[in-house]
Structures are given as C-alpha cells and as structure tokens.
Design a protein around this motif. Structure first.
Motif, PDB file in Angstrom:
ATOM      1  N   VAL A   1       6.615  -7.513   7.739  1.00 51.00           N
ATOM      2  CA  VAL A   1       5.971  -8.133   8.896  1.00 51.00           C
ATOM      3  C   VAL A   1       4.449  -8.161   8.703  1.00 51.00           C
ATOM      4  O   VAL A   1       3.684  -7.712   9.560  1.00 51.00           O
ATOM      5  N   ASP A   2       4.021  -8.704   7.561  1.00 47.98           N
ATOM      6  CA  ASP A   2       2.593  -8.885   7.269  1.00 47.98           C
ATOM      7  C   ASP A   2       1.780  -7.595   7.439  1.00 47.98           C
ATOM      8  O   ASP A   2       0.771  -7.559   8.140  1.00 47.98           O
ATOM      9  N   ASN A   3       2.220  -6.515   6.822  1.00 47.12           N
ATOM     10  CA  ASN A   3       1.549  -5.212   6.839  1.00 47.12           C
ATOM     11  C   ASN A   3       1.536  -4.543   8.207  1.00 47.12           C
ATOM     12  O   ASN A   3       0.788  -3.608   8.422  1.00 47.12           O
ATOM     13  N   ARG A   4       2.353  -4.998   9.118  1.00 44.98           N
ATOM     14  CA  ARG A   4       2.376  -4.384  10.449  1.00 44.98           C
ATOM     15  C   ARG A   4       3.345  -3.203  10.510  1.00 44.98           C
ATOM     16  O   ARG A   4       3.125  -2.264  11.255  1.00 44.98           O
ATOM     17  N   VAL A   5       4.414  -3.226   9.743  1.00 43.34           N
ATOM     18  CA  VAL A   5       5.399  -2.158   9.742  1.00 43.34           C
ATOM     19  C   VAL A   5       5.067  -1.159   8.631  1.00 43.34           C
ATOM     20  O   VAL A   5       4.857  -1.554   7.481  1.00 43.34           O
ATOM     21  N   HIS A   6       5.003   0.108   8.989  1.00 40.80           N
ATOM     22  CA  HIS A   6       4.723   1.190   8.042  1.00 40.80           C
ATOM     23  C   HIS A   6       5.931   2.120   8.000  1.00 40.80           C
ATOM     24  O   HIS A   6       6.440   2.533   9.047  1.00 40.80           O
ATOM     25  N   LEU A   7       6.375   2.456   6.805  1.00 41.47           N
ATOM     26  CA  LEU A   7       7.462   3.411   6.611  1.00 41.47           C
ATOM     27  C   LEU A   7       6.852   4.705   6.090  1.00 41.47           C
ATOM     28  O   LEU A   7       5.952   4.677   5.246  1.00 41.47           O
ATOM     29  N   GLY A   8       7.349   5.833   6.568  1.00 40.79           N
ATOM     30  CA  GLY A   8       6.748   7.092   6.159  1.00 40.79           C
ATOM     31  C   GLY A   8       7.729   8.224   6.021  1.00 40.79           C
ATOM     32  O   GLY A   8       8.843   8.188   6.549  1.00 40.79           O
TER      33      GLY A   8
ATOM     34  N   PHE B   1      -0.948  -2.566  15.059  1.00 42.21           N
ATOM     35  CA  PHE B   1      -1.549  -3.757  15.641  1.00 42.21           C
ATOM     36  C   PHE B   1      -2.852  -4.031  14.884  1.00 42.21           C
ATOM     37  O   PHE B   1      -3.490  -3.113  14.403  1.00 42.21           O
ATOM     38  N   ARG B   2      -3.236  -5.268  14.730  1.00 43.73           N
ATOM     39  CA  ARG B   2      -4.480  -5.656  14.031  1.00 43.73           C
ATOM     40  C   ARG B   2      -4.509  -5.125  12.588  1.00 43.73           C
ATOM     41  O   ARG B   2      -5.451  -4.447  12.188  1.00 43.73           O
ATOM     42  N   PRO B   3      -3.501  -5.415  11.766  1.00 44.72           N
ATOM     43  CA  PRO B   3      -3.434  -4.809  10.426  1.00 44.72           C
ATOM     44  C   PRO B   3      -4.549  -5.248   9.473  1.00 44.72           C
ATOM     45  O   PRO B   3      -4.784  -4.574   8.483  1.00 44.72           O
ATOM     46  N   GLN B   4      -5.228  -6.335   9.752  1.00 43.89           N
ATOM     47  CA  GLN B   4      -6.301  -6.788   8.867  1.00 43.89           C
ATOM     48  C   GLN B   4      -7.648  -6.163   9.224  1.00 43.89           C
ATOM     49  O   GLN B   4      -8.638  -6.361   8.514  1.00 43.89           O
ATOM     50  N   LYS B   5      -7.710  -5.406  10.312  1.00 40.29           N
ATOM     51  CA  LYS B   5      -8.950  -4.761  10.761  1.00 40.29           C
ATOM     52  C   LYS B   5      -9.002  -3.324  10.252  1.00 40.29           C
ATOM     53  O   LYS B   5      -7.994  -2.735   9.895  1.00 40.29           O
ATOM     54  N   ASP B   6     -10.206  -2.761  10.246  1.00 40.35           N
ATOM     55  CA  ASP B   6     -10.356  -1.362   9.839  1.00 40.35           C
ATOM     56  C   ASP B   6      -9.751  -0.404  10.863  1.00 40.35           C
ATOM     57  O   ASP B   6      -9.123   0.580  10.514  1.00 40.35           O
TER      58      ASP B   6
ATOM     59  N   ASP C   1       0.851  -1.189   0.000  1.00 43.75           N
ATOM     60  CA  ASP C   1       0.000   0.000   0.000  1.00 43.75           C
ATOM     61  C   ASP C   1       0.885   1.237   0.000  1.00 43.75           C
ATOM     62  O   ASP C   1       1.819   1.323   0.802  1.00 43.75           O
ATOM     63  N   LEU C   2       0.595   2.170  -0.872  1.00 42.01           N
ATOM     64  CA  LEU C   2       1.239   3.474  -0.869  1.00 42.01           C
ATOM     65  C   LEU C   2       0.140   4.507  -0.708  1.00 42.01           C
ATOM     66  O   LEU C   2      -0.785   4.572  -1.521  1.00 42.01           O
ATOM     67  N   LYS C   3       0.234   5.288   0.374  1.00 46.21           N
ATOM     68  CA  LYS C   3      -0.780   6.290   0.676  1.00 46.21           C
ATOM     69  C   LYS C   3      -0.113   7.657   0.761  1.00 46.21           C
ATOM     70  O   LYS C   3       1.004   7.772   1.251  1.00 46.21           O
ATOM     71  N   GLY C   4      -0.798   8.654   0.301  1.00 45.22           N
ATOM     72  CA  GLY C   4      -0.317  10.029   0.389  1.00 45.22           C
ATOM     73  C   GLY C   4      -1.436  10.930   0.842  1.00 45.22           C
ATOM     74  O   GLY C   4      -2.602  10.663   0.545  1.00 45.22           O
TER      75      GLY C   4
ATOM     76  N   SER D   1      -5.529   4.277  13.737  1.00 42.41           N
ATOM     77  CA  SER D   1      -5.679   4.442  12.296  1.00 42.41           C
ATOM     78  C   SER D   1      -6.976   3.753  11.895  1.00 42.41           C
ATOM     79  O   SER D   1      -7.270   2.641  12.360  1.00 42.41           O
ATOM     80  N   TYR D   2      -7.758   4.416  11.040  1.00 42.75           N
ATOM     81  CA  TYR D   2      -9.006   3.812  10.560  1.00 42.75           C
ATOM     82  C   TYR D   2      -9.002   3.821   9.034  1.00 42.75           C
ATOM     83  O   TYR D   2      -8.871   4.867   8.421  1.00 42.75           O
ATOM     84  N   GLU D   3      -9.145   2.624   8.440  1.00 43.36           N
ATOM     85  CA  GLU D   3      -9.225   2.486   6.988  1.00 43.36           C
ATOM     86  C   GLU D   3     -10.690   2.383   6.577  1.00 43.36           C
ATOM     87  O   GLU D   3     -11.376   1.441   6.951  1.00 43.36           O
ATOM     88  N   PHE D   4     -11.141   3.349   5.813  1.00 40.30           N
ATOM     89  CA  PHE D   4     -12.516   3.346   5.322  1.00 40.30           C
ATOM     90  C   PHE D   4     -12.657   2.361   4.168  1.00 40.30           C
ATOM     91  O   PHE D   4     -11.674   1.914   3.589  1.00 40.30           O
ATOM     92  N   LYS D   5     -13.885   2.041   3.813  1.00 38.21           N
ATOM     93  CA  LYS D   5     -14.135   1.131   2.682  1.00 38.21           C
ATOM     94  C   LYS D   5     -13.751   1.794   1.361  1.00 38.21           C
ATOM     95  O   LYS D   5     -13.417   1.130   0.405  1.00 38.21           O
TER      96      LYS D   5
END
Length: 191
Positions: free
Chosen positions: A61-68, A98-103, A32-35, A141-145
């Motif tokens: 680490v299965d989407n747990r580590v974010h670089l920014g 934590f909980r990278p598969q959750k919203d 994922d690349l977000k801006g 962090s909250y990921e919307f649909k």
C-alpha cells in the motif's frame, strides 16, 4: 522457557538481518528494512527493553503498511539486577503509517504475540504466567535525514491479567520508544 526461547529469538532476528545485508543487493531489494532497540514502559509497573525489526515496501500500500517483529523483556529493564519479575513479550505487528512520504508520520498498529512471566519459585507455579497478547498502539514516527528513525507510541493491551485469570503483571497501558537503523533502503522510484 525463557532463556532458550529468548536466545533462539535473538539468533533468528540477527540471522535475518545478516542475511538481508549479505544476500540482497540494492538493485533487487525494493523496500525498507529497519532494525533497532525498543524501550517499553508499562504504566505503574516495569521498564522493558529489547529489539525490533520493521519492514515496509511500495508494494505494501505504497509504504503505508509496516510489518514488524519485536521482543521486549524486563530482563533488560527493571528486572536487571533486581528481584523484579522477569517477563518476556514476543510480538508480531502490522501498522499503518499516514503521510508515508513525509519525515513525520502518524501511525497506528495492531500487535499480537506471546507473554511469559517467570516467577522463579515453584510455589508460584499455580499462578498463570503465560498469555496470548493482543494490543493496539498509536503514535508518531520521525525519519531523520541520516539512516535513523524514531517511533513514539502509547498502547493498550486488550487482554490483561489479575493474577488468577491471567498473569498479574500483564497491565493494560504501555508506552514505547523505538530507535531504528535502516539496514536496507530502496524506493521503487529511486534510480
């Protein structure tokens, strides 16, 4: 410093986003690349606004580590159209979600970078106006649909200043809100 360095930073961040959108296909990209925009409030001081990029991958680490990477400035906040001190923050960060598969994902983050305060008048050149940044923050962090994500956090600068041994406007406590748009999204288990 600021105007040339700020413009260079914004140009590089824009070029990275454009290159990612034009040269990477969905089949070759995994992650994922977000801006987006970042709003930061230093407790008892300035509002600072700017831009941020966030990158994660199942390989980190299965989407747990974010670089920014981010840039926030009072030039787009409290100093816009006022006599507030113009200050710039250039940051690199590494966060753990934590909980990278959750919203809704709690996270913690370590930030490092460079701080510059532009006092504008030569009389203040004797005061320290640059500093190495090292801070920690934690939040949600909250990921919307739809392709948007919002981050809310509170942080602490581990190095601050009092005007004689560091920049007087580098305060310890800050709050942030980032609103990201997902530029590229591909999970390893997507078909």
């Amino acid at each position: 410093m600021p105007k040339n360095h700020v413009l260079a930073f914004l140009f590089i961040a824009s070029a990275i986003c454009l290159q990612a959108q034009t040269q990477v296909t969905e089949e070759s990209w995994i992650g994922d690349l977000k801006g987006g925009a970042r709003i930061q409030k230093t407790q008892k001081l300035y509002w600072e606004n700017g831009f941020a990029l966030d990158l994660t991958s199942p390989k980190l680490v299965d989407n747990r580590v974010h670089l920014g990477v981010s840039y926030v400035t009072s030039r787009l906040g409290s100093a816009m159209g006022t006599n507030a001190i113009k200050q710039d923050n250039f940051l690199l960060s590494m966060g753990y979600h934590f909980r990278p598969q959750k919203d809704l994902q709690p996270f913690t983050r370590l930030n490092t970078g460079y701080f510059h305060a532009d006092y504008e008048y030569e009389i203040f050149d004797v005061l320290p106006n640059n500093a190495f940044l090292l801070s920690i923050d934690a939040g949600l962090s909250y990921e919307f649909k739809v392709p948007f994500t919002v981050n809310l956090s509170a942080g602490y600068n581990l190095n601050t200043g009092n005007g004689s041994s560091g920049p007087g406007t580098l305060y310890p406590v800050f709050y942030q809100m980032s609103l990201y748009y997902t530029i590229l999204k591909k999970r390893s288990n997507d078909n």
